[in-house]
Scaffold this active site. Structure first.
Site, mmCIF file in Angstrom:
data_model
loop_
_atom_site.group_PDB
_atom_site.id
_atom_site.type_symbol
_atom_site.label_atom_id
_atom_site.label_comp_id
_atom_site.label_asym_id
_atom_site.label_seq_id
_atom_site.Cartn_x
_atom_site.Cartn_y
_atom_site.Cartn_z
ATOM 1 N N GLY A 211 0.815 -1.202 0.000
ATOM 2 C CA GLY A 211 0.000 0.000 0.000
ATOM 3 C C GLY A 211 0.851 1.255 0.000
ATOM 4 O O GLY A 211 2.081 1.213 0.070
ATOM 5 N N ASP A 212 0.196 2.408 -0.115
ATOM 6 C CA ASP A 212 0.867 3.717 -0.107
ATOM 7 C C ASP A 212 1.838 3.874 -1.273
ATOM 8 O O ASP A 212 2.821 4.606 -1.188
ATOM 9 C CB ASP A 212 1.622 3.955 1.216
ATOM 10 C CG ASP A 212 0.736 3.782 2.429
ATOM 11 O OD1 ASP A 212 -0.314 4.447 2.481
ATOM 12 O OD2 ASP A 212 1.076 2.981 3.322
ATOM 13 N N LYS B 161 -1.247 5.334 -5.703
ATOM 14 C CA LYS B 161 -2.347 4.988 -6.615
ATOM 15 C C LYS B 161 -3.191 6.199 -6.986
ATOM 16 O O LYS B 161 -3.706 6.292 -8.102
ATOM 17 C CB LYS B 161 -3.211 3.900 -5.971
ATOM 18 C CG LYS B 161 -2.474 2.577 -5.799
ATOM 19 C CD LYS B 161 -3.321 1.518 -5.125
ATOM 20 C CE LYS B 161 -3.533 1.784 -3.655
ATOM 21 N NZ LYS B 161 -2.291 1.695 -2.855
ATOM 22 N N GLY C 237 -5.855 5.474 2.283
ATOM 23 C CA GLY C 237 -5.997 6.824 1.751
ATOM 24 C C GLY C 237 -5.271 6.996 0.438
ATOM 25 O O GLY C 237 -4.240 6.369 0.194
ATOM 26 N N HIS C 238 -5.835 7.828 -0.431
ATOM 27 C CA HIS C 238 -5.195 8.198 -1.691
ATOM 28 C C HIS C 238 -4.918 9.697 -1.651
ATOM 29 O O HIS C 238 -5.797 10.479 -1.299
ATOM 30 C CB HIS C 238 -6.100 7.889 -2.882
ATOM 31 C CG HIS C 238 -6.248 6.432 -3.155
ATOM 32 N ND1 HIS C 238 -7.145 5.934 -4.073
ATOM 33 C CD2 HIS C 238 -5.610 5.358 -2.640
ATOM 34 C CE1 HIS C 238 -7.052 4.610 -4.102
ATOM 35 N NE2 HIS C 238 -6.134 4.250 -3.244
ATOM 36 N N THR D 283 -6.372 -0.261 11.842
ATOM 37 C CA THR D 283 -6.591 1.177 11.989
ATOM 38 C C THR D 283 -7.658 1.487 13.025
ATOM 39 O O THR D 283 -7.883 2.647 13.345
ATOM 40 C CB THR D 283 -7.016 1.797 10.642
ATOM 41 O OG1 THR D 283 -8.198 1.130 10.178
ATOM 42 C CG2 THR D 283 -5.911 1.646 9.610
ATOM 43 N N GLN E 31 -4.973 0.025 -0.653
ATOM 44 C CA GLN E 31 -3.942 -0.798 -0.005
ATOM 45 C C GLN E 31 -3.057 -1.482 -1.048
ATOM 46 O O GLN E 31 -2.730 -0.870 -2.045
ATOM 47 C CB GLN E 31 -4.599 -1.778 0.971
ATOM 48 C CG GLN E 31 -5.360 -1.018 2.047
ATOM 49 C CD GLN E 31 -6.521 -1.791 2.596
ATOM 50 O OE1 GLN E 31 -7.299 -2.375 1.872
ATOM 51 N NE2 GLN E 31 -6.652 -1.786 3.903
ATOM 52 N N GLY F 226 7.842 13.288 -9.332
ATOM 53 C CA GLY F 226 7.390 14.317 -8.408
ATOM 54 C C GLY F 226 5.942 14.045 -8.053
ATOM 55 O O GLY F 226 5.290 13.191 -8.663
#
Length: 429
Positions: free
Chosen positions: A12-13, A16, A40-41, A129, A224, A415
């Site tokens: 995850g992270d 996406k 989270g996105h 979480t 995820q 970036g």
């Protein structure tokens, strides 16, 4: 036109949200197909505006794109309303968001049980979480869950809540020494919240299949990552759903033959939040450097992410279990200013080399990375817009990751912004 699956290829992270945002203008539909507000996105628009999304698909930030929270998602009504309000306050049009009638709702008792269970487990906790995701999926599988459509019939909703609390209050009171929840208060709370979203409830399976028949492009956006999949991840340190590409068809109601592209998102190094094995994890200055340069803090939890070098073993594994056709490599810019950049090409477990993911839980916990050193680069690459504009050492690094991962790296993030991307091959084709 195709259905495209977008999945995280690590823990995850991976970035996406950036990928979805980049594809946005080529899409007509974006669908969340699993998970809940435990992920989270982050999306950074060309004007610099930054949005953190937890439940709502990233396509909500692109005008004219239809967005769907699919049947495979578990939805906290309060979180949904808060996220909608936050977007609307910033001028985002949310009228094109639909909620599957069959998406399960996270109830107050799910959150209560999740939090108290983690505290009870102490050092043995999984590292959830605490947002009720797991308990909600438990009820779904046990066939006692509350679905979005149930808020349209107070009688059915009341029956389901009363039946659930008859058991769950026993757990809260007798096992965890907590107060019982009042069924009527829970029903009233959910019905009040439903006033803000019930007009969005829809037969989204039908809507999506009709869209494909019209030739529209649908993106199925996972949350995820592959190694957090309940079946294919580093169990038991996983989530309660299937972020892998196989879960996309189930969680959206689109048949698997409609899927033509599987886009995996790979970070140029590796991160993980919470407990669980992490063979390439760094505990030295390099780990601190990656965390600082990459801004490695969880979007949803605010927890610092664990950092490590790129792990080609899990990348190959992700390619295989997802059928990945293309990769989007993110955060290549974070690796600038390093003399060398190690890549984990295999593991050593009890003196034996493993080129593929170990089969047993014990082996992955004891795996030691076998590294291949690549020369680094010092140039600022954030202005590069073609592959050839990258320093030669950066090009070599990307090509080596591509070779080790087993799928073409079609896009490269240099970036955080939408335009800070190199496109080697179009994803929508």
């Amino acid at each position: 036109m195709p259905a495209i699956v977008l999945i995280g290829a690590q823990w995850g992270d991976e970035g996406k949200g950036k990928a979805t945002d980049l594809l946005g203008e080529q899409l007509q539909w974006v669908v969340r197909y699993q998970g809940g507000n435990n992920a989270g996105h982050t999306v950074v628009l060309p004007n610099g505006d930054k949005f953190a999304l937890h439940l709502i698909p990233s396509g909500i930030l692109t005008p004219a794109v239809n967005n769907v929270i699919g049947n495979g998602v578990v939805v906290d009504p309060g979180v949904l309303l808060t996220e909608l309000a936050g977007l609307e306050e910033r001028g985002v049009d949310t009228s094109r968001l639909l909620l599957s009638a069959d998406a399960h709702l996270i109830m107050p008792y799910h959150v209560a049980i999740d939090k108290v269970t983690e505290r009870f487990l102490g050092a043995k906790k999984i590292g959830t979480t605490g947002r009720g995701i797991g308990p909600c999926y438990q009820d779904k599988i046990a066939r006692v869950g509350v679905r979005a459509a149930d808020v349209l019939d107070e009688k059915i909703l009341t029956q389901k809540v009363e039946a659930a609390l008859e058991f769950k209050n026993q757990v809260l009171v007798k096992i965890y020494n907590r107060k019982a929840l009042d069924p009527q208060q829970v029903v009233e709370e959910v019905l009040t919240q439903a006033e803000g979203f019930k007009h969005r409830i829809s037969d989204t399976r039908l809507e999506l299949n009709l869209a494909l028949e019209r030739g529209e492009t649908v993106l199925l956006e996972g949350s995820q990552g592959t190694l957090l999949d309940v079946d294919h991840g580093t169990y038991p340190y996983v989530t309660s759903s299937n972020p892998t590409s196989g879960g996309a068809a189930v969680g959206s109601g689109i048949g698997p033959t409609k899927i033509t592209t599987v886009l995996g998102i790979l970070k140029a190094y590796t991160t993980r939040v919470g407990s669980g094995p992490f063979p390439t994890e760094l505990f030295d200055d390099h780990g601190a450097y990656l965390a600082k340069q990459g801004g490695e803090v969880g979007v949803t939890t605010g927890r610092a992410r664990r950092t490590g070098w790129f792990d080609a073993v899990i990348a190959r594994y992700a390619t295989r279990v997802n059928g990945i056709t293309d990769y989007f490599l993110t955060k290549l810019d974070v690796l600038s200013s390093l003399d060398t950049v190690p890549i984990c090409v295999a593991y050593e477990v009890d003196g034996v080399r493993h080129d593929e993911m170990p089969m047993s839980q014990s082996d992955i916990h004891h795996a030691k990375p076998i590294y291949e050193e690549m020369p680094g680069w010092w140039e600022d690459i954030s202005e590069a817009r073609t592959f050839e504009e990258l320093p030669q050492n950066a090009q070599n690094y990307v090509l080596r990751l591509e070779e080790l991962s087993g799928a073409f790296i079609s896009c490269i993030g240099v970036g955080p912004g939408r335009d800070e991307t190199i496109v080697r091959r179009e994803i929508v084709r």
